[in-house]
Design a protein around this motif. Structure first.
Motif, mmCIF file in Angstrom:
data_model
loop_
_atom_site.group_PDB
_atom_site.id
_atom_site.type_symbol
_atom_site.label_atom_id
_atom_site.label_comp_id
_atom_site.label_asym_id
_atom_site.label_seq_id
_atom_site.Cartn_x
_atom_site.Cartn_y
_atom_site.Cartn_z
ATOM 1 N N VAL A 129 13.743 11.629 -50.744
ATOM 2 C CA VAL A 129 14.249 12.959 -51.080
ATOM 3 C C VAL A 129 15.425 13.322 -50.165
ATOM 4 C CG1 VAL A 129 13.684 15.412 -51.201
ATOM 5 C CG2 VAL A 129 11.996 13.710 -51.912
ATOM 6 N N ARG A 130 16.471 13.891 -50.768
ATOM 7 C CA ARG A 130 17.625 14.373 -50.017
ATOM 8 C C ARG A 130 17.752 15.870 -50.248
ATOM 9 N NH1 ARG A 130 16.565 10.460 -48.109
ATOM 10 N NH2 ARG A 130 17.720 8.523 -47.812
ATOM 11 N N LEU A 131 17.507 16.643 -49.209
ATOM 12 C CA LEU A 131 17.542 18.095 -49.331
ATOM 13 C C LEU A 131 18.970 18.624 -49.219
ATOM 14 C CD1 LEU A 131 14.456 18.975 -47.097
ATOM 15 C CD2 LEU A 131 14.549 18.789 -49.592
ATOM 16 N N SER A 132 19.227 19.756 -49.845
ATOM 17 C CA SER A 132 20.562 20.345 -49.859
ATOM 18 C C SER A 132 21.061 20.632 -48.444
ATOM 19 C CB SER A 132 20.544 21.644 -50.668
ATOM 20 O OG SER A 132 21.770 22.335 -50.527
ATOM 21 N N SER A 133 22.269 20.179 -48.161
ATOM 22 C CA SER A 133 22.875 20.434 -46.848
ATOM 23 C C SER A 133 23.636 21.752 -46.827
ATOM 24 C CB SER A 133 23.822 19.290 -46.476
ATOM 25 O OG SER A 133 24.855 19.169 -47.451
ATOM 26 N N THR A 134 23.846 22.361 -47.991
ATOM 27 C CA THR A 134 24.610 23.608 -48.061
ATOM 28 C C THR A 134 23.710 24.847 -48.122
ATOM 29 O OG1 THR A 134 24.735 23.457 -50.475
ATOM 30 C CG2 THR A 134 26.520 22.449 -49.212
ATOM 31 N N ALA A 135 22.412 24.653 -48.241
ATOM 32 C CA ALA A 135 21.490 25.795 -48.307
ATOM 33 C C ALA A 135 21.543 26.579 -46.999
ATOM 34 C CB ALA A 135 20.070 25.307 -48.567
ATOM 35 N N ALA A 241 9.369 17.411 -40.691
ATOM 36 C CA ALA A 241 10.458 18.309 -41.087
ATOM 37 C C ALA A 241 11.782 17.825 -40.508
ATOM 38 C CB ALA A 241 10.158 19.732 -40.632
ATOM 39 N N ARG A 242 11.773 17.404 -39.253
ATOM 40 C CA ARG A 242 13.003 16.897 -38.628
ATOM 41 C C ARG A 242 13.458 15.605 -39.297
ATOM 42 N NH1 ARG A 242 11.452 18.030 -32.207
ATOM 43 N NH2 ARG A 242 11.790 20.290 -32.306
ATOM 44 N N GLN A 243 12.499 14.759 -39.650
ATOM 45 C CA GLN A 243 12.824 13.503 -40.321
ATOM 46 C C GLN A 243 13.477 13.752 -41.682
ATOM 47 O OE1 GLN A 243 9.503 10.744 -40.689
ATOM 48 N NE2 GLN A 243 10.290 9.974 -42.636
ATOM 49 N N ALA A 244 12.994 14.750 -42.401
ATOM 50 C CA ALA A 244 13.480 15.010 -43.756
ATOM 51 C C ALA A 244 14.678 15.954 -43.793
ATOM 52 C CB ALA A 244 12.350 15.608 -44.593
ATOM 53 N N GLY A 245 15.016 16.571 -42.661
ATOM 54 C CA GLY A 245 16.105 17.539 -42.656
ATOM 55 C C GLY A 245 15.704 18.872 -43.259
#
Length: 293
Positions: A129-135, A241-245
């Motif tokens: 999973v790649r979470l939004s970096s702009t949120a 959480a840190r691992q997944a961003g």
């Protein structure tokens, strides 16, 4: 988008009942208590699990559970969902044939207070999973959200003994679900999002429960980049959480909070001292950290 598209209905007579007892002085009292019921979930012809739930949104619970256990793919076509109140079952039928016999043999006991069970590989899909970096999340949104959620009519305020989870966008609570186990409440939100096509990239997920590994994993699997709780953290939850961003914010009450991962998404638009602390009347528990939730 309107606030509280869906939220708890404390006036639903199926969800609470009045019982009598005594208080600490021996005086007779009458109070509301939350009603829990078994719900057995079938996927096509296979029995998957029996859950204890308040059973207010069994279809969303079933879909969210299957999605978060990776038994239902996001591109699957659900052909039917049938809930039978009399025999306490919900059946999800898909166009794709399914057979999870091997997966059902592998179980992980969760840390949820309602003693949940996760099937298969707990970390399945997590690393992809790649979470939004702009949120983003503003501190003013956070303060407003906690106030709106904690003052909204709810089963907690009516009877207690229940967890809540809320899907939000900016300072607007959208989908508010409650249940006796926090994992059920998460799954209801996931099921609603999938059924109604709500995208996760700009959303915030709020929970009354502890920020454990399972809560982090489910939030990441749902694709939501920000997870907020009024309760505390576990070490593994923070590590994941840190691992997944994932942005991980706990002990959120009024303008107060602690962030232990993804701090770069936070915009500090409240000046020091601006905004009120959470009133005592809004606290869901008397404990200092609410970590028992």
């Amino acid at each position: 988008m309107e606030e509280f598209i869906i939220r708890p209905n404390p006036s639903d007579p199926r969800l609470t009942q009045r019982v009598t007892g005594i208080d600490q002085t021996g005086a007779p009292i009458e109070t509301s208590v939350t009603v829990e019921r078994p719900l057995t979930l079938f996927l096509n012809g296979q029995e998957i699990v029996t859950m204890m739930t308040i059973c207010d949104y069994p279809e969303y619970l079933a879909l969210g559970y299957l999605l978060n256990q990776n038994m239902l793919r996001t591109d699957d076509r659900v052909t039917d969902i049938v809930y039978d109140d009399e025999i306490e079952t919900v059946v999800v039928r898909t166009e794709r044939p399914t057979d999870y016999e091997q997966k059902l043999k592998k179980k992980t006991l969760t840390s949820g207070c309602a003693q949940g069970t996760v099937f298969g590989d707990l970390m399945e899909k997590f690393e992809d999973v790649r979470l939004s970096s702009t949120a983003r999340i503003r501190t003013s949104w956070l303060a407003t959200l906690t106030r709106k959620i904690n003052t909204a009519p709810s089963l907690y305020l009516e009877a207690g003994a229940i967890h809540g989870c809320v899907l939000a966008c900016e300072d607007r609570p959208l989908v508010y679900m409650e249940d006796v186990g926090r994992h059920n409440a998460v799954d209801k939100v996931a099921g609603y999002m999938w059924r109604h096509g709500l995208t996760p990239e700009d959303k915030i997920f709020y929970t009354t429960g502890r920020l454990t590994s399972e809560m982090v994993i489910k939030t990441v699997q749902m694709g939501i980049p920000i997870l907020v709780s009024r309760s505390g953290f576990t070490a593994w939850g923070v590590d994941l959480a840190r691992q997944a961003g994932l942005t991980l914010i706990g002990r959120a009450r009024g303008r107060r909070f602690v962030a232990l991962a993804g701090e770069e998404r936070i915009d500090f638009d409240l000046a020091p001292g601006e905004g009120a602390d959470e009133p005592t009347s809004h606290r869901r528990k008397g404990s200092r950290d609410d970590d028992g939730e």
